[in-house]
Motif scaffolding. Sequence first.
Motif, PDB file in Angstrom:
ATOM      1  N   MET A 133      23.355  -8.478 -18.824  1.00  0.00           N
ATOM      2  CA  MET A 133      22.743  -8.696 -17.401  1.00  0.00           C
ATOM      3  C   MET A 133      22.787 -10.106 -16.949  1.00  0.00           C
ATOM      4  SD  MET A 133      19.550  -5.960 -17.739  1.00  0.00           S
ATOM      5  CE  MET A 133      18.943  -6.513 -19.363  1.00  0.00           C
TER       6      MET A 133
ATOM      7  N   LEU B 170      20.685  -4.606 -10.634  1.00  0.00           N
ATOM      8  CA  LEU B 170      22.028  -4.702 -10.793  1.00  0.00           C
ATOM      9  C   LEU B 170      22.666  -3.314 -10.850  1.00  0.00           C
ATOM     10  CD1 LEU B 170      22.004  -6.756 -13.995  1.00  0.00           C
ATOM     11  CD2 LEU B 170      22.735  -7.505 -11.884  1.00  0.00           C
ATOM     12  N   ILE B 171      21.986  -2.223 -11.049  1.00  0.00           N
ATOM     13  CA  ILE B 171      22.596  -1.030 -10.755  1.00  0.00           C
ATOM     14  C   ILE B 171      22.432  -0.675  -9.547  1.00  0.00           C
ATOM     15  CG2 ILE B 171      21.862   1.546 -11.089  1.00  0.00           C
ATOM     16  CD1 ILE B 171      20.581   0.809 -13.716  1.00  0.00           C
TER      17      ILE B 171
ATOM     18  N   CYS C  71      28.261  -0.484 -14.086  1.00  0.00           N
ATOM     19  CA  CYS C  71      27.176  -0.924 -15.164  1.00  0.00           C
ATOM     20  C   CYS C  71      27.316  -0.019 -16.141  1.00  0.00           C
ATOM     21  CB  CYS C  71      25.941  -0.579 -14.416  1.00  0.00           C
ATOM     22  SG  CYS C  71      25.231  -1.688 -13.191  1.00  0.00           S
TER      23      CYS C  71
ATOM     24  N   LEU D  89      25.844   5.219 -16.335  1.00  0.00           N
ATOM     25  CA  LEU D  89      25.547   4.312 -17.536  1.00  0.00           C
ATOM     26  C   LEU D  89      26.039   4.735 -18.718  1.00  0.00           C
ATOM     27  CD1 LEU D  89      22.005   3.100 -16.474  1.00  0.00           C
ATOM     28  CD2 LEU D  89      24.150   2.323 -15.303  1.00  0.00           C
TER      29      LEU D  89
ATOM     30  N   TRP E   3      32.131  -6.257 -13.779  1.00  0.00           N
ATOM     31  CA  TRP E   3      31.253  -5.176 -14.302  1.00  0.00           C
ATOM     32  C   TRP E   3      29.815  -5.761 -15.297  1.00  0.00           C
ATOM     33  CZ3 TRP E   3      32.578   0.341 -15.425  1.00  0.00           C
ATOM     34  CH2 TRP E   3      33.902   0.715 -14.559  1.00  0.00           C
ATOM     35  N   VAL E   4      29.086  -5.337 -15.321  1.00  0.00           N
ATOM     36  CA  VAL E   4      27.817  -5.844 -15.923  1.00  0.00           C
ATOM     37  C   VAL E   4      27.424  -4.975 -17.183  1.00  0.00           C
ATOM     38  CG1 VAL E   4      26.145  -5.059 -14.555  1.00  0.00           C
ATOM     39  CG2 VAL E   4      25.510  -7.025 -15.938  1.00  0.00           C
TER      40      VAL E   4
ATOM     41  N   LEU F 139      29.313  -8.851  -8.426  1.00  0.00           N
ATOM     42  CA  LEU F 139      29.342  -7.239  -8.372  1.00  0.00           C
ATOM     43  C   LEU F 139      29.851  -6.655  -6.999  1.00  0.00           C
ATOM     44  CD1 LEU F 139      26.319  -6.531 -10.742  1.00  0.00           C
ATOM     45  CD2 LEU F 139      28.785  -6.334 -11.300  1.00  0.00           C
TER      46      LEU F 139
ATOM     47  N   TRP G  80      26.020   0.272 -20.764  1.00  0.00           N
ATOM     48  CA  TRP G  80      24.846   0.010 -21.602  1.00  0.00           C
ATOM     49  C   TRP G  80      25.241  -0.401 -23.006  1.00  0.00           C
ATOM     50  CZ3 TRP G  80      23.386   2.706 -25.960  1.00  0.00           C
ATOM     51  CH2 TRP G  80      22.020   2.024 -26.542  1.00  0.00           C
TER      52      TRP G  80
ATOM     53  N   LEU H 264      24.427  -3.613 -19.517  1.00  0.00           N
ATOM     54  CA  LEU H 264      22.911  -3.669 -19.354  1.00  0.00           C
ATOM     55  C   LEU H 264      22.374  -3.813 -21.052  1.00  0.00           C
ATOM     56  CD1 LEU H 264      22.240  -0.885 -16.956  1.00  0.00           C
ATOM     57  CD2 LEU H 264      22.706  -3.501 -16.308  1.00  0.00           C
TER      58      LEU H 264
END
Length: 295
Positions: free
Chosen positions: A182, A235-236, A243, A281, A209-210, A203, A245, A212
């Motif tokens: 994040m 962020l979402i 995003c 996610l 991309w990120v 973003l 996970w 989580l």
Amino acid sequence: MPDYLPFDPQPRAPHPLPPALACDSQFHVFGPPAQYPVRPGAAYTMPTATWQVAQALHRTLGIQRGVIVQATTYGADHTVVLDALAGLNGEGPRNYVACANAVVLSERDDAYLHRLHDAGVRGARFTRAGLGISLTPAEQQRAFDRCREMGWYVKVQPEASGIAEQIAAFEQLDIPVLIDHMGRPDLAKGEADAGLAKLVELLGRGNFWVMLSLSEKTSRTGFPWDDVLPLARRLIDAAPARCVWGSDWPHPVSVKQPPNEGDLMELAYRFAPDAATLHKLLVSNPATFFGFDTP
């Protein structure tokens, strides 16, 4: 070198189980040290955490896909990742892929890189300087070029202070870029955190991309990590289709007892405002980014 704490040996299943084909988009494998020697000068070592234990963990959690991320502990020697990919995928479909450490792009030849690619490596992680691996500007540019040539993504591990001071080298890239943890902002600063502002800006582009992840270390209040929820949701909201996970198991360099993985997965459930977003996610977003078959 400090002694870092091992993972929780008794993970519980989350309630409910995640959707089919859920993906753990970042975990690591370590040891045993007699089989996988630590590189000279490694910044840290970890208690053994084999792919077999990771496989059992994922079965408990209801996870069917995953991404093994090479630890700096082994540097450019990716034997531990190659063996884990072979073991986890077996003779079945490729449900596990991997991310190399970027140092391999400067220390190994094209034949080795193609061996990694054929085994399922699809990206290279540029790790934070404090972990003992760094590239010169010229080496870094060559690494970017090789990622582009291989069709790999670039993965950025934030510094402990966040991404604000390190992101300039990456923000002009036109290939897929995944920001870990994040962006690791300072939650006390909220929207005023410079790294968070930059991450949200990035973003807005199509190739950033990120991940989580790292909630338990980012949190200032501790379990159940309620103070991380606004960050994850910010962020979402910025990029719901970009995003993913990750558990970050077995939680390297933990000086506090790592969390139970069932608790972390249930936190991911709380990140998502609805079932459709949770599916993105855990299933469809990682399938798109890492190249799994789209469900």
